[in-house]
Scaffold this active site. Sequence first.
Site, PDB file in Angstrom:
ATOM      1  N   HIS A  60       0.870  -1.296   0.056  1.00 47.73           N
ATOM      2  CA  HIS A  60       0.017  -0.216   0.188  1.00 47.73           C
ATOM      3  C   HIS A  60       0.968   1.211  -0.021  1.00 47.73           C
ATOM      4  O   HIS A  60       1.969   1.180   0.609  1.00 47.73           O
ATOM      5  CB  HIS A  60      -0.826  -0.004   1.160  1.00 47.73           C
ATOM      6  CG  HIS A  60      -1.978   0.818   1.118  1.00 47.73           C
ATOM      7  ND1 HIS A  60      -1.841   2.414   1.430  1.00 47.73           N
ATOM      8  CD2 HIS A  60      -3.130   0.927   0.826  1.00 47.73           C
ATOM      9  CE1 HIS A  60      -2.988   3.032   1.247  1.00 47.73           C
ATOM     10  NE2 HIS A  60      -3.901   2.131   0.936  1.00 47.73           N
ATOM     11  N   GLU A 117      -4.197   1.870  -7.189  1.00 52.32           N
ATOM     12  CA  GLU A 117      -4.515   2.836  -5.958  1.00 52.32           C
ATOM     13  C   GLU A 117      -3.635   4.002  -6.392  1.00 52.32           C
ATOM     14  O   GLU A 117      -2.652   4.326  -5.882  1.00 52.32           O
ATOM     15  CB  GLU A 117      -4.044   2.427  -4.544  1.00 52.32           C
ATOM     16  CG  GLU A 117      -4.902   1.381  -4.179  1.00 52.32           C
ATOM     17  CD  GLU A 117      -5.515   1.679  -2.808  1.00 52.32           C
ATOM     18  OE1 GLU A 117      -6.557   1.277  -2.455  1.00 52.32           O
ATOM     19  OE2 GLU A 117      -4.826   1.892  -1.943  1.00 52.32           O
TER      20      GLU A 117
HETATM   21  P1  PGA Z   1      -9.949   5.729   0.751  1.00 51.64           P
HETATM   22  O1  PGA Z   1      -8.801   4.818   0.884  1.00 51.64           O
HETATM   23  O2  PGA Z   1     -11.096   4.926   0.364  1.00 51.64           O
HETATM   24  O3  PGA Z   1     -10.136   6.394   2.017  1.00 51.64           O
HETATM   25  O4  PGA Z   1      -9.459   6.748  -0.413  1.00 51.64           O
HETATM   26  C1  PGA Z   1      -8.487   3.650   0.078  1.00 51.64           C
HETATM   27  C2  PGA Z   1      -7.175   2.984   0.467  1.00 51.64           C
HETATM   28  O5  PGA Z   1      -6.201   3.683   0.985  1.00 51.64           O
HETATM   29  O6  PGA Z   1      -6.993   1.741   0.162  1.00 51.64           O
END
Ligand code: PGA
Length: 223
Positions: A87, A146
Amino acid sequence: MSYFIANWKQNLSIKEVEDWRDHFSFPPSQNTRVIVAAPHIHLPLLQGQKQLSLAAQNVSPFENGAHTGQVGASQLKDLVEFCIVGHSETRKELGDTDHTVAQKVRLLQQANITPIICVDQPYLESQIRTLLLELLEIKNVIFAYEPAASIGTGRADSPQRANEIAFKITTLAHNRSLPIIYGGSVDHLNVDDFITQDYLSGVLVGSASLDPEEFAKIIRHQQ
Ligand code: PGA
């Protein structure tokens, strides 16, 4: 199959998790996989919940041994079926590199835990190339696209762009059958736009998953 994955990050007390659990419900569906990525300490509280699979948010890059503060894949294997790796927050705050991500993927797969590997532009090519170099073949993983600019900002990426990147990921990974999901400011208003894209198989939901009713609404949109 559509994946709806809650990423709680470093949120919720034990009492709040118990409340979340008591208020969360959604109609079961064979085509939907609902997964909660909770802090390690909360995982036992969520075990045995009907229709809910569990994920860890991170794992040690080492085998068991003298690694204070780490939790290893073989320790997680009785608790979770999935684990997030790479992540952007873990890369930034805990120094994860493409190499340690590949090590974590290998250890998770040895423990029969499916890695959910987060990737982003402009690093996509090198992130996936390192996985290929170190694992030789990429299979039995989920990729999550992401974009950093969309995480926690309320500014989701365009679904068309997410779809293009998802296609690019399958091409770079030389495996067209891998599930690719999108994460970044997903809520019940925009979830349909992502889920209906050809190359996307689900969403990774941060902030909106902390509210059990909002997360259930996101899942129900698909049913
Ligand atoms: P968010 O986070 O939905 O708050 O934008 C997503 C993530 O970091 O997995």
